[in-house]
Design a protein around this motif. Sequence first.
Motif, PDB file in Angstrom:
ATOM      1  N   VAL A 244       0.862  -1.183   0.000  1.00 18.73           N
ATOM      2  CA  VAL A 244       0.000   0.000   0.000  1.00 18.73           C
ATOM      3  C   VAL A 244       0.895   1.228   0.000  1.00 18.73           C
ATOM      4  N   ILE A 245       0.464   2.251  -0.723  1.00 20.29           N
ATOM      5  CA  ILE A 245       1.126   3.552  -0.622  1.00 20.29           C
ATOM      6  C   ILE A 245       0.110   4.482   0.033  1.00 20.29           C
ATOM      7  N   LEU A 246       0.453   4.987   1.180  1.00 22.13           N
ATOM      8  CA  LEU A 246      -0.476   5.832   1.932  1.00 22.13           C
ATOM      9  C   LEU A 246      -0.155   7.292   1.620  1.00 22.13           C
ATOM     10  N   THR A 247      -1.110   7.982   1.000  1.00 19.85           N
ATOM     11  CA  THR A 247      -0.857   9.370   0.617  1.00 19.85           C
ATOM     12  C   THR A 247      -1.385  10.339   1.670  1.00 19.85           C
ATOM     13  N   LYS A 270       4.182   0.407   2.010  1.00 14.73           N
ATOM     14  CA  LYS A 270       5.571   0.463   1.526  1.00 14.73           C
ATOM     15  C   LYS A 270       6.097   1.895   1.464  1.00 14.73           C
ATOM     16  N   PHE A 271       5.227   2.795   0.995  1.00 12.37           N
ATOM     17  CA  PHE A 271       5.657   4.181   0.826  1.00 12.37           C
ATOM     18  C   PHE A 271       4.592   5.127   1.358  1.00 12.37           C
ATOM     19  N   ALA A 272       5.033   6.343   1.643  1.00 11.33           N
ATOM     20  CA  ALA A 272       4.094   7.353   2.137  1.00 11.33           C
ATOM     21  C   ALA A 272       4.228   8.613   1.298  1.00 11.33           C
ATOM     22  N   GLY A 273       3.094   9.158   0.893  1.00 12.13           N
ATOM     23  CA  GLY A 273       3.074  10.437   0.191  1.00 12.13           C
ATOM     24  C   GLY A 273       3.056  11.551   1.220  1.00 12.13           C
ATOM     25  N   MET A 274       4.024  12.473   1.082  1.00  9.21           N
ATOM     26  CA  MET A 274       4.174  13.522   2.100  1.00  9.21           C
ATOM     27  C   MET A 274       3.907  14.921   1.545  1.00  9.21           C
ATOM     28  N   GLY A 275       3.177  14.998   0.427  1.00 11.78           N
ATOM     29  CA  GLY A 275       2.863  16.306  -0.139  1.00 11.78           C
ATOM     30  C   GLY A 275       2.533  16.165  -1.611  1.00 11.78           C
ATOM     31  N   GLU A 276       2.093  17.294  -2.211  1.00 11.77           N
ATOM     32  CA  GLU A 276       1.659  17.228  -3.611  1.00 11.77           C
ATOM     33  C   GLU A 276       2.832  17.174  -4.584  1.00 11.77           C
ATOM     34  N   PRO A 283       9.969   6.074   1.654  1.00  9.75           N
ATOM     35  CA  PRO A 283       9.744   4.722   2.176  1.00  9.75           C
ATOM     36  C   PRO A 283       9.059   4.840   3.541  1.00  9.75           C
ATOM     37  N   PHE A 284       8.110   3.964   3.805  1.00  8.84           N
ATOM     38  CA  PHE A 284       7.386   4.020   5.079  1.00  8.84           C
ATOM     39  C   PHE A 284       8.140   3.176   6.110  1.00  8.84           C
ATOM     40  N   HIS A 285       8.515   3.804   7.215  1.00  6.71           N
ATOM     41  CA  HIS A 285       9.264   3.105   8.265  1.00  6.71           C
ATOM     42  C   HIS A 285       8.401   2.991   9.521  1.00  6.71           C
ATOM     43  N   PRO A 286       7.941   1.777   9.847  1.00  8.72           N
ATOM     44  CA  PRO A 286       7.085   1.610  11.033  1.00  8.72           C
ATOM     45  C   PRO A 286       7.732   2.136  12.312  1.00  8.72           C
TER      46      PRO A 286
END
Length: 295
Positions: A244-247, A270-276, A283-286
């Motif tokens: 999943v990529i969480l935006t 897996k990845f995170a969207g941090m802006g437009e 990369p998403f780090h738990p």
Amino acid sequence: MLESITENLTNAIGNITRGKLSEGNIREGMGEVRKALLEADVNYDVAKAFCDRVTEQAVGDKVLKSLKPGEQIVGIVYNELVNLMGPVDHSIAIRRGETSIIMMCGLQGAGKTTTCGKLAKMLMAEGAKPMLVAADLQRPAAIEQLKVIGEQVGVPVYWEEASSSTPVKVCQNAKKAAKQQDCNVIILDTAGRLHIDDSLMKELIQIDNKLMPNQVLLVCDAMTGQDAVNSAKAFNDALELDGVILTKLDGDTRGGAALSVKAVTGVPIKFAGMGEKLDLLEPFHPDRMAQRILG
Ligand code: GDP
């Protein structure tokens, strides 16, 4: 972002660890922790199971009779938060010598098209040669949007006239075009809908079956909380997601989606969207997320 869960959770944990620790006040305090999680829009079953696991470890003699039981309880909560969201494999499985296929799906407005561009940029930085594929033939504007993003990122965009093609044909032809243009990854921007429906899923399953992507990634909007998690479950039931990529994690999200997705679907973020902007994919780090949540 995350201010309210951080405040509520640290207050709840503070109440547990402040006074003299006993099994009774730990159990009572964990009720507050559960409330903080539910207020952050964490799925009910996930919040309950989380609190049960923490309680089970916290009320043991090993913790209560230790020198610093309060610190130990904070450590238990931290570890369980990390376990809730991980582990994560960030690799994108690019195959040498053949065209790798990444299929992106998600509900309309989740940030799918933008994230296709972000992912292309990230892969380029790692030495890949991506091509974006306009496989959303539902909305003519989607093709135009992808062309603009392709230009911004500096990658080719494969598209066909919506009136004379089908999503599967576009993807198959794109694979051939990628070979001709020496691209080794194609990123499929598939159609989204406002809600999950049968025709959307049928279209995606067809692309999945015919193209056999190396990775199927779901783009979810963190701001939509439990709706994001429910949609992730539905997509995973139909498509077997790889990640999943969480935006919009930069927005005013309550954190529930980040905390529930892996537990509900078994699929990691897996990845995170941090802006437009197109370079704002991380990369998403738990572990870092757990630290952020605990303030
Ligand atoms: P799609 O319908 O799923 O293809 O969504 P779009 O890619 O068109 O994105 C919808 C809106 O969300 C656009 O205004 C994007 O700029 C915005 N957006 C996408 N990702 C992010 C993100 O990580 N953070 C923020 N703040 N906005 C985002």
